[in-house]
Design an enzyme around this catalytic site. Structure first.
Site, PDB file in Angstrom:
ATOM      1  N   HIS A  45       6.192  37.875  40.146  1.00 56.01           N
ATOM      2  CA  HIS A  45       6.619  39.266  40.296  1.00 56.01           C
ATOM      3  C   HIS A  45       7.454  39.776  39.122  1.00 56.01           C
ATOM      4  O   HIS A  45       7.943  40.902  39.169  1.00 56.01           O
ATOM      5  CB  HIS A  45       7.446  39.429  41.576  1.00 56.01           C
ATOM      6  CG  HIS A  45       6.654  39.339  42.839  1.00 56.01           C
ATOM      7  ND1 HIS A  45       6.185  38.149  43.348  1.00 56.01           N
ATOM      8  CD2 HIS A  45       6.254  40.299  43.716  1.00 56.01           C
ATOM      9  CE1 HIS A  45       5.542  38.375  44.480  1.00 56.01           C
ATOM     10  NE2 HIS A  45       5.564  39.674  44.731  1.00 56.01           N
ATOM     11  N   GLU A  70       5.822  30.916  43.468  1.00 50.63           N
ATOM     12  CA  GLU A  70       6.593  32.027  42.902  1.00 50.63           C
ATOM     13  C   GLU A  70       7.107  32.855  44.061  1.00 50.63           C
ATOM     14  O   GLU A  70       6.596  32.752  45.168  1.00 50.63           O
ATOM     15  CB  GLU A  70       5.726  32.871  41.951  1.00 50.63           C
ATOM     16  CG  GLU A  70       4.517  33.545  42.581  1.00 50.63           C
ATOM     17  CD  GLU A  70       4.815  34.861  43.278  1.00 50.63           C
ATOM     18  OE1 GLU A  70       5.777  35.555  42.877  1.00 50.63           O
ATOM     19  OE2 GLU A  70       4.117  35.199  44.249  1.00 50.63           O
ATOM     20  N   SER A  98       0.998  37.791  45.523  1.00 47.58           N
ATOM     21  CA  SER A  98       2.033  38.107  46.504  1.00 47.58           C
ATOM     22  C   SER A  98       1.464  37.903  47.908  1.00 47.58           C
ATOM     23  O   SER A  98       0.993  36.812  48.222  1.00 47.58           O
ATOM     24  CB  SER A  98       2.566  39.529  46.272  1.00 47.58           C
ATOM     25  OG  SER A  98       3.780  39.735  46.951  1.00 47.58           O
TER      26      SER A  98
END
Length: 313
Positions: A284, A217, A118
């Protein structure tokens, strides 16, 4: 020939072994002590010695403490010979604010396993630029069993402790499963969170993606924003020399329009002339798997597999 298709010059830190100390750091957003306690339990069960960094639980608005505290924890981890691994507790926001304060000489002197994802994509890009360090893209120490069950834990454990290639198989039924351009591509796996890749444009940390397999992502970004980010990457020219694209989970990326995120990914990536493989359980979403980044990878969008050289030695 780009450096991505040349010999693999990534710096691989030693694999973690039972008894090794790992420092739990929070370079981005404030973390949840209860979830970290679960992560400590998990890591301890693997024979590791997880130790929260001095400021791991600090809070400063949407940051896990001031920039000075977050940078100090990272630099303490990189400088301490007793610390063999650095595991970020979570993402959020803030890693980009401290990457210029990292002591890269210390990272190069004593390379260590660094794990996270992330917002940690910014840290991984910086460590790649500053030390050519291969890192581990996987869940943080603020563990959530409902999202990252046993399969996720085993995947992270393997990536941290076993110097063997990692293979991830695409799920055709996943939200990005329909995103596919058949073919095979070999190159260095670089990337991670789409927002952070885009936020790195124009900074010293944006890697040269020529000959690379780009991993993407994201979470909670409506399709039009995904379109905007991919269009910016296209217009910046950074996708021109890609070898392939590995598309992970785009979780909760929906709004009221009839265009879904798979449509956008297909539209913006499908005409690059390179293999594209969606449906990879990286990101995620539930059952997130761990992959090395910075090492050589083989993307087979025909059979639906991504195989990556280990991040550890």
């Amino acid at each position: 020939m780009s450096d991505h298709t040349a010999a693999d010059d990534a710096v691989r830190p030693p694999a973690l072994r039972p008894g090794d100390t790992v420092l739990l750091v929070s370079p981005s957003g404030p973390t949840n002590p209860e979830r970290v306690a679960r992560g400590v339990e998990l890591l301890t069960g693997w024979g590791l010695r997880p130790v929260p960094a001095p400021h791991a639980y600090a809070r400063h608005g949407y940051l896990a403490g001031t920039d000075e505290l977050r940078a100090a924890d990272l630099n303490a981890a990189f400088a301490d010979p007793e610390v063999r691994g650095v595991i970020c507790t979570r993402g959020g926001y803030g890693a980009q604010r401290v990457v210029d304060a990292i002591d890269y000489d210390a990272v190069r002197r004593d390379p260590k396993v660094v794990a996270g994802f992330s917002d940690i994509t910014a840290l991984q890009f910086a460590l790649w630029r500053g030390a050519r360090l291969a890192t581990v893209h996987g869940p943080g120490a603020a563990w959530r069993d409902e999202r990252t069950p046993l399969s996720s834990a085993e995947s992270l454990h393997r990536a941290l402790t076993v110097a063997e290639p990692v293979t991830v198989t695409a799920d055709a039924g996943a939200e990005t499963g329909p995103v596919r351009v058949p073919g095979r591509a070999a190159g260095r796996l670089l990337g991670g969170n789409l927002c952070l890749v885009v936020a790195s444009l124009g900074t010293p940390d944006m890697p040269d993606l020529t000959g690379a397999v780009l991993l993407l992502e994201d979470v909670q970004e409506p399709p039009y924003k995904v379109d905007r980010m991919l269009t910016q990457l296209r217009r910046a020219g950074v996708l021109d020399g890609l070898a392939g694209v590995a598309v992970g989970q785009f979780t909760d990326c929906a709004d009221g329009w009839a265009v879904d995120v798979a449509d956008v990914l297909t539209d913006r990536l499908g005409d690059l002339g390179v293999p594209v493989l969606g449906g990879l359980p990286i990101g995620h979403g539930p059952h997130q798997l761990t992959v090395p980044v910075g090492t050589q990878a083989l993307l087979d969008a025909t059979t639906g597999t991504l195989t990556i050289s280990p991040a550890v030695r």
